[in-house]
Design an enzyme around this catalytic site. Structure first.
Site, PDB file in Angstrom:
ATOM      1  N   GLY A   1      -6.014   2.121  10.201  1.00  0.00           N
ATOM      2  CA  GLY A   1      -4.819   1.324  10.398  1.00  0.00           C
ATOM      3  C   GLY A   1      -4.558   0.387   9.242  1.00  0.00           C
ATOM      4  O   GLY A   1      -5.357   0.238   8.329  1.00  0.00           O
ATOM      5  N   GLU A   2      -3.413  -0.251   9.289  1.00  0.00           N
ATOM      6  CA  GLU A   2      -2.971  -1.121   8.204  1.00  0.00           C
ATOM      7  C   GLU A   2      -3.817  -2.388   8.088  1.00  0.00           C
ATOM      8  O   GLU A   2      -3.912  -2.978   7.027  1.00  0.00           O
ATOM      9  CB  GLU A   2      -1.501  -1.503   8.390  1.00  0.00           C
ATOM     10  CG  GLU A   2      -0.542  -0.348   8.261  1.00  0.00           C
ATOM     11  CD  GLU A   2      -0.424   0.478   9.531  1.00  0.00           C
ATOM     12  OE1 GLU A   2      -1.019   0.086  10.556  1.00  0.00           O
ATOM     13  OE2 GLU A   2       0.235   1.515   9.497  1.00  0.00           O
ATOM     14  N   GLY A   3      -4.433  -2.823   9.159  1.00  0.00           N
ATOM     15  CA  GLY A   3      -5.231  -4.042   9.133  1.00  0.00           C
ATOM     16  C   GLY A   3      -6.386  -3.948   8.153  1.00  0.00           C
ATOM     17  O   GLY A   3      -6.678  -4.902   7.429  1.00  0.00           O
TER      18      GLY A   3
ATOM     19  N   ALA B   1      -5.017  -4.291   4.633  1.00  0.00           N
ATOM     20  CA  ALA B   1      -4.570  -5.666   4.367  1.00  0.00           C
ATOM     21  C   ALA B   1      -5.755  -6.576   4.084  1.00  0.00           C
ATOM     22  O   ALA B   1      -5.734  -7.363   3.143  1.00  0.00           O
ATOM     23  CB  ALA B   1      -3.764  -6.194   5.552  1.00  0.00           C
TER      24      ALA B   1
END
Length: 60
Positions: free
Chosen positions: A20-22, A25
């Protein structure tokens, strides 16, 4: 991916993970903070008193 394509940009990091994007980031944040600090704290040639190129071409 759609936002990057629309802005004609590529990803900062290609980790080939599917978490996922987390994850991206959290991984990219220190890189972005470092880039911002370098831009804010690095002297320009004028500020550092550099008057010419740092590396000169060899005489031919």
């Amino acid at each position: 991916a759609l936002a990057l394509e629309h802005l004609d940009l590529g990803p900062l990091l290609v980790l080939d993970v599917r978490l996922g994007e987390g994850t991206g980031a959290v991984t990219a944040l220190p890189l972005l903070m470092m880039a911002a600090r370098v831009l804010a704290e690095t002297a320009t040639h004028e500020q550092a008193g550099v008057s010419g190129p740092l590396i000169t071409a060899p005489a031919s």
